[in-house]
Design a protein around this motif. Sequence first.
Motif, PDB file in Angstrom:
ATOM      1  N   GLU A   1       0.937   8.032 -19.983  1.00 21.98           N
ATOM      2  CA  GLU A   1       1.755   7.462 -19.002  1.00 21.98           C
ATOM      3  C   GLU A   1       0.974   7.272 -17.745  1.00 21.98           C
ATOM      4  OE1 GLU A   1       6.020   9.342 -18.947  1.00 21.98           O
ATOM      5  OE2 GLU A   1       4.906  10.780 -20.276  1.00 21.98           O
ATOM      6  N   ALA A   2       0.378   8.306 -17.557  1.00 20.78           N
ATOM      7  CA  ALA A   2      -0.616   8.188 -16.260  1.00 20.78           C
ATOM      8  C   ALA A   2      -1.445   7.161 -16.343  1.00 20.78           C
ATOM      9  CB  ALA A   2      -1.384   9.566 -16.057  1.00 20.78           C
ATOM     10  N   LEU A   3      -2.056   6.705 -17.266  1.00 18.17           N
ATOM     11  CA  LEU A   3      -3.139   5.748 -17.436  1.00 18.17           C
ATOM     12  C   LEU A   3      -2.361   4.473 -17.182  1.00 18.17           C
ATOM     13  CD1 LEU A   3      -5.888   4.919 -18.267  1.00 18.17           C
ATOM     14  CD2 LEU A   3      -5.052   4.913 -20.495  1.00 18.17           C
ATOM     15  N   VAL A   4      -1.043   4.208 -17.658  1.00 19.45           N
ATOM     16  CA  VAL A   4      -0.251   3.084 -17.530  1.00 19.45           C
ATOM     17  C   VAL A   4      -0.127   2.898 -15.844  1.00 19.45           C
ATOM     18  CG1 VAL A   4       1.763   1.743 -17.822  1.00 19.45           C
ATOM     19  CG2 VAL A   4       0.719   2.980 -19.745  1.00 19.45           C
ATOM     20  N   LEU A   5       0.243   3.823 -15.397  1.00 20.05           N
ATOM     21  CA  LEU A   5       0.372   3.739 -13.785  1.00 20.05           C
ATOM     22  C   LEU A   5      -0.682   3.402 -12.959  1.00 20.05           C
ATOM     23  CD1 LEU A   5       3.051   3.645 -12.022  1.00 20.05           C
ATOM     24  CD2 LEU A   5       2.716   6.189 -11.999  1.00 20.05           C
ATOM     25  N   MET A   6      -1.725   4.061 -13.388  1.00 20.99           N
ATOM     26  CA  MET A   6      -3.111   3.941 -12.633  1.00 20.99           C
ATOM     27  C   MET A   6      -3.631   2.709 -12.824  1.00 20.99           C
ATOM     28  SD  MET A   6      -5.146   7.488 -13.615  1.00 20.99           S
ATOM     29  CE  MET A   6      -4.544   9.238 -13.242  1.00 20.99           C
ATOM     30  N   ARG A   7      -3.648   2.043 -13.855  1.00 21.73           N
ATOM     31  CA  ARG A   7      -3.964   0.776 -14.288  1.00 21.73           C
ATOM     32  C   ARG A   7      -3.117  -0.373 -13.119  1.00 21.73           C
ATOM     33  NH1 ARG A   7      -7.337  -0.155 -18.831  1.00 21.73           N
ATOM     34  NH2 ARG A   7      -7.024   1.486 -20.342  1.00 21.73           N
ATOM     35  N   GLU A   8      -1.747   0.168 -12.958  1.00 22.74           N
ATOM     36  CA  GLU A   8      -1.083  -0.782 -12.063  1.00 22.74           C
ATOM     37  C   GLU A   8      -1.716  -0.635 -10.694  1.00 22.74           C
ATOM     38  OE1 GLU A   8       3.305  -0.316 -12.344  1.00 22.74           O
ATOM     39  OE2 GLU A   8       3.300  -0.061 -14.393  1.00 22.74           O
ATOM     40  N   VAL A   9      -1.737   0.482 -10.346  1.00 20.62           N
ATOM     41  CA  VAL A   9      -2.306   0.953  -8.970  1.00 20.62           C
ATOM     42  C   VAL A   9      -3.652   0.363  -8.774  1.00 20.62           C
ATOM     43  CG1 VAL A   9      -3.224   2.954  -7.465  1.00 20.62           C
ATOM     44  CG2 VAL A   9      -0.892   3.171  -8.774  1.00 20.62           C
ATOM     45  N   TYR A  10      -4.259   0.475  -9.562  1.00 21.67           N
ATOM     46  CA  TYR A  10      -5.691  -0.425  -9.396  1.00 21.67           C
ATOM     47  C   TYR A  10      -5.561  -1.579  -9.277  1.00 21.67           C
ATOM     48  CZ  TYR A  10     -10.265  -1.704 -10.373  1.00 21.67           C
ATOM     49  OH  TYR A  10     -11.725  -2.219 -10.387  1.00 21.67           O
ATOM     50  N   ALA A  11      -4.875  -2.658  -9.866  1.00 21.78           N
ATOM     51  CA  ALA A  11      -4.689  -3.911  -9.835  1.00 21.78           C
ATOM     52  C   ALA A  11      -3.940  -4.026  -8.570  1.00 21.78           C
ATOM     53  CB  ALA A  11      -3.818  -4.642 -10.961  1.00 21.78           C
TER      54      ALA A  11
ATOM     55  N   LYS B   1      -4.504  -2.513  -5.834  1.00 19.74           N
ATOM     56  CA  LYS B   1      -5.625  -2.206  -4.984  1.00 19.74           C
ATOM     57  C   LYS B   1      -6.443  -3.216  -4.827  1.00 19.74           C
ATOM     58  CE  LYS B   1      -4.663   2.749  -4.108  1.00 19.74           C
ATOM     59  NZ  LYS B   1      -5.156   3.923  -4.016  1.00 19.74           N
ATOM     60  N   VAL B   2      -6.768  -3.578  -6.148  1.00 19.63           N
ATOM     61  CA  VAL B   2      -7.804  -5.008  -6.112  1.00 19.63           C
ATOM     62  C   VAL B   2      -7.035  -6.192  -5.364  1.00 19.63           C
ATOM     63  CG1 VAL B   2      -8.846  -6.791  -7.698  1.00 19.63           C
ATOM     64  CG2 VAL B   2      -8.928  -4.298  -8.014  1.00 19.63           C
ATOM     65  N   ALA B   3      -5.753  -6.266  -5.792  1.00 25.29           N
ATOM     66  CA  ALA B   3      -5.118  -7.312  -4.836  1.00 25.29           C
ATOM     67  C   ALA B   3      -4.925  -7.209  -3.396  1.00 25.29           C
ATOM     68  CB  ALA B   3      -3.893  -7.500  -5.597  1.00 25.29           C
TER      69      ALA B   3
ATOM     70  N   PRO C   1       0.912  -1.298  -0.230  1.00 24.28           N
ATOM     71  CA  PRO C   1       0.050   0.008   0.012  1.00 24.28           C
ATOM     72  C   PRO C   1       0.907   1.386  -0.109  1.00 24.28           C
ATOM     73  CG  PRO C   1      -0.832  -1.497   1.545  1.00 24.28           C
ATOM     74  CD  PRO C   1       0.360  -2.217   1.053  1.00 24.28           C
ATOM     75  N   VAL C   2       1.838   1.360   0.735  1.00 23.46           N
ATOM     76  CA  VAL C   2       2.850   2.541   0.905  1.00 23.46           C
ATOM     77  C   VAL C   2       3.371   2.737  -0.748  1.00 23.46           C
ATOM     78  CG1 VAL C   2       5.103   3.272   1.457  1.00 23.46           C
ATOM     79  CG2 VAL C   2       3.407   2.444   3.115  1.00 23.46           C
ATOM     80  N   ILE C   3       3.755   1.736  -1.424  1.00 20.11           N
ATOM     81  CA  ILE C   3       4.182   1.878  -2.678  1.00 20.11           C
ATOM     82  C   ILE C   3       3.094   2.310  -3.822  1.00 20.11           C
ATOM     83  CG2 ILE C   3       5.275   0.490  -4.791  1.00 20.11           C
ATOM     84  CD1 ILE C   3       6.948  -1.069  -2.565  1.00 20.11           C
TER      85      ILE C   3
END
Length: 111
Positions: free
Chosen positions: A47-57, A59-61, A26-28
């Motif tokens: 670029e933001a979209l790529v990162l946001m998708r990583e963050v979303y995945a 957070k789901v996990a 969560p900190v990362i």
Amino acid sequence: SRPEEALPIFEVSLALRRRYCSHDRPVILSAQAEIGACLVDLGRDEEALVLMREVYAGKVATQGVAHQNTIASGINIAISLGNLGRWDEATTLSRDQLPMARRSLGADHDL
């Protein structure tokens, strides 16, 4: 807000968090979300979209699909898709996110 000055600071923060807090996802994810928001402010939506998708995945996990932070991340992706003119994807994602938000947060919650 001065995103051009903030971005390198957020990037260093992410690097430090990865080095010293690698066990604390969560900190990362929080640091990645800060960079994503900064990239949006700079107009670097792809670029933001790529990162946001990583963050979303992430957070789901770690938090599940019904958590408030996960839902907010999904809505942020939909907004970025809209900024890029990818309206069909933004609409589809919003339609997926809004019912979950209403069930999890309540119809009166300020999304």
